[in-house]
Enzyme design. Sequence first.
Site, short mmCIF file in Angstrom:
data_model
loop_
_atom_site.label_atom_id
_atom_site.label_comp_id
_atom_site.label_asym_id
_atom_site.label_seq_id
_atom_site.Cartn_x
_atom_site.Cartn_y
_atom_site.Cartn_z
N SER A 102 -52.12 45.31 -0.29
CA SER A 102 -51.93 45.70 -1.69
C SER A 102 -50.73 44.96 -2.30
O SER A 102 -50.78 44.51 -3.45
CB SER A 102 -51.73 47.21 -1.78
OG SER A 102 -51.40 47.59 -3.10
N GLY A 134 -38.64 54.65 0.57
CA GLY A 134 -39.52 53.50 0.47
C GLY A 134 -39.59 52.65 1.72
O GLY A 134 -39.86 51.45 1.65
N GLU A 135 -39.37 53.27 2.91
CA GLU A 135 -39.36 52.47 4.12
C GLU A 135 -40.72 51.85 4.44
O GLU A 135 -40.81 50.74 4.97
CB GLU A 135 -38.88 53.29 5.32
CG GLU A 135 -38.69 52.44 6.56
CD GLU A 135 -37.87 53.11 7.65
OE1 GLU A 135 -38.01 52.69 8.81
OE2 GLU A 135 -37.10 54.02 7.34
N ARG A 147 -42.88 50.77 2.23
CA ARG A 147 -42.98 49.58 1.37
C ARG A 147 -42.14 48.43 1.94
O ARG A 147 -42.55 47.27 1.90
CB ARG A 147 -42.50 49.93 -0.04
CG ARG A 147 -43.55 50.60 -0.91
CD ARG A 147 -42.94 51.24 -2.15
NE ARG A 147 -42.37 52.55 -1.84
CZ ARG A 147 -41.46 53.16 -2.59
NH1 ARG A 147 -40.98 52.56 -3.67
NH2 ARG A 147 -41.02 54.35 -2.26
#
Length: 280
Positions: A56, A80-81, A83
Amino acid sequence: MARGLGKGINAFFPELDTQEDDANQIIELDITELRPNPYQPRKSFQVEAIEELKNSIIEYGIIQPLLVRKVIKGYEIIAGERRYRAAKEANLEKIPVIVKELNDQKMMELALLENLQRENLTPVEEAQAYVNLMKSYQLTQEELSKKLGKSRPHIANHVRLLQLPTQAIAMLNSGELSMGHGRALLSLKNKAKIKDVIAKITKEKLNVRQVEQLVHQLNETKSRPSKSRTKKDVFIVQFEDKLRERLGTGVKIVQGKNKGKIEIEFFNQDDLNRIVELLD
């Protein structure tokens, strides 16, 4: 798996509102400047999920910036790890972030909240995160429940899972056992039998209700003094099952000629408090 919180993270941390304004500007950092959250409660990251997120990111980029805080050497990820991990897999050199100032306690709370909202934690990871917060900052279960927006019984029921043997905890982490299975195992009076019950669960694919019935039978067998004992009334057995399921612990109803009593097991003061709150 833990249910998502009814409140958004910003309801607990209004200072983390990620709208672009003077205090919340999105900047790009070299990905090598970032490092994982040392208070990350989730210990396992599914390879398939990271791969999907990587694909994505390759196609659309990182839509939501990471939250980070400045430390002596670079930046620590607040939220946000996944990501971050996916971005590394996608070979990104730069990553969008919002820099915030948070102390260790706020960082631990936020890391737990983010995972709870996204339903990513196993019951054991959630339980361990609760314990870490309570130990690190001398919080009671009641204080923690107010901070996180979770009920005290919810927190207590998870923490109790850590009393299970290593094998059961590992299976809860892998998803082979559910939260319901774990609570049923905790009701077993003879803890040495837990390994045998787990083997039966695995072999026969027992659901939670079947495990509760099996535990009830084993508890009754243990307490039966002789074969001549009068068979317990079926309605009493049903009441015991209901109470056991509701309270998450061993329950025994003793019916006498003119009166009776209900015996409820508890393991420690926290467990007693949990049961009293459920009965309140």
